[in-house]
Design an enzyme around this catalytic site. Sequence first.
Site, short mmCIF file in Angstrom:
data_model
loop_
_atom_site.label_atom_id
_atom_site.label_comp_id
_atom_site.label_asym_id
_atom_site.label_seq_id
_atom_site.Cartn_x
_atom_site.Cartn_y
_atom_site.Cartn_z
N ARG A 121 0.85 -1.19 0.00
CA ARG A 121 0.00 0.00 0.00
C ARG A 121 0.88 1.25 0.00
O ARG A 121 1.05 1.92 1.02
CB ARG A 121 -0.96 -0.03 1.17
CG ARG A 121 -2.07 -1.06 0.93
CD ARG A 121 -3.18 -1.00 1.93
NE ARG A 121 -4.42 -1.48 1.34
CZ ARG A 121 -5.55 -1.62 2.02
NH1 ARG A 121 -5.61 -1.29 3.29
NH2 ARG A 121 -6.64 -2.05 1.42
N GLN A 126 -1.39 2.49 -5.81
CA GLN A 126 -2.81 2.68 -5.48
C GLN A 126 -3.73 2.16 -6.58
O GLN A 126 -4.79 1.60 -6.30
CB GLN A 126 -3.08 4.17 -5.24
CG GLN A 126 -2.56 4.66 -3.90
CD GLN A 126 -2.90 6.11 -3.66
OE1 GLN A 126 -3.31 6.82 -4.57
NE2 GLN A 126 -2.72 6.56 -2.43
N SER A 132 -8.47 -2.41 -1.80
CA SER A 132 -9.20 -1.15 -1.66
C SER A 132 -10.37 -1.05 -2.63
O SER A 132 -11.46 -0.61 -2.26
CB SER A 132 -8.25 0.03 -1.87
OG SER A 132 -7.34 0.14 -0.79
N TYR A 225 -2.60 0.43 8.30
CA TYR A 225 -3.46 -0.35 9.18
C TYR A 225 -3.27 0.09 10.62
O TYR A 225 -2.26 0.70 10.99
CB TYR A 225 -3.13 -1.84 9.06
CG TYR A 225 -3.38 -2.42 7.69
CD1 TYR A 225 -4.66 -2.67 7.24
CD2 TYR A 225 -2.32 -2.70 6.84
CE1 TYR A 225 -4.90 -3.19 5.97
CE2 TYR A 225 -2.54 -3.23 5.57
CZ TYR A 225 -3.82 -3.47 5.15
OH TYR A 225 -4.04 -3.99 3.91
#
Length: 376
Positions: A121, A126, A132, A225
């Site tokens: 990530r 992205q 995601s 996270y």
Amino acid sequence: MPVRLSVPKENASGERRVALDPTVATRFGKMGLSVQIEKDAGAAARFPDAAYPDAQVLDTTDVYAQADIMVRVAPPTPAEIEQLPEGATLIGFFHAHRSPEVVAALQKRRILSFAMELVPRISRAQSMDALSSQAAVAGYKAALMGADLSCRFFPMLTTAAGTIRPSKVIVIGAGVAGLQAIATARRLGAMVEAYDVRSATKEQVESLGAKFLDLGVKAEGEGGYARELTGDEKKQQQEALAGFIAKADVLITTAAIPGRPSPKLIPADMVRGMKSGAVIVDLAAEGGGNCELTEPGKTIEHGDVIIHGPLNVPSQVALHASEMYAKNLLNFLTPMIQDGEFKPDWDDEVVAKSCLTRDGEIVHAPTREAIQGDAS
């Protein structure tokens, strides 16, 4: 001979997505790859075979046997891996820590495998982040599930029969799924409050028109996270949450940590304190649930509270979820295709960190440690 890119029909129970939609399949063809799909591979996602004019439609046996690279959605079974040519490349979700038998089959066939859940990530990746993209689908759907199961309207209504106050929705977890749930619940007219142990999400929550609940517990971790809370932090969190949740009409929980059981944030006594007719939509049910009472894959009632534990939510929005996932795969694979040949750059962080097995070895260290630890 061009590199053959295969797309199988997903056979996992309830799985309706397909790895490539027709648009992305055509784009791979223009890159010099020979795209081949299994018959009816996209049918459940509403992409008939005729929608893939630039792909060759094959039967099950051939789509596996003729694959140089195979892209898929759900984790493969050992039997499916056995059908691939030795040394082929396989890309998709694996959740390998739960399936040592799948990893063993990958090793046996010397399959080069890339797990989409392992894509790092980082900013550059992205557009490849399938976790995601699929979480966004799940968050959107969670708000609709809550509205559907609730015995109350979400928006405020002013009618001849009087004024109905808007529902109060609380979202736990302000990651991609949580933010999409917030945005969707707000569009439906609900009053929305949200909580996340990462204080950095406060600005994102408020930008969507929701109120951020500051419980005094912060737990920023690595890779975007949250870290695991200490025992005292968990107690403080639950005590502070209880008062807010008691007033909620719908509670949506989204706190999940890849590779680990979902944290238990909502104990049974907190559920008992909720109002009659309240709904819990537990998006973390795949990992056991954020609510102590969640039964994954079921909708139950505990007292006067409905607890919904949906599984594989993105598959319920199969067409758009497939399109999003296909673009993730396109962005992931494109740098590895040079002049129509498959040439992964092992010095590339994205390539190296997303690789699960290579040359008969488990190269992803946490998976290797988890499996070898289980074996010992």
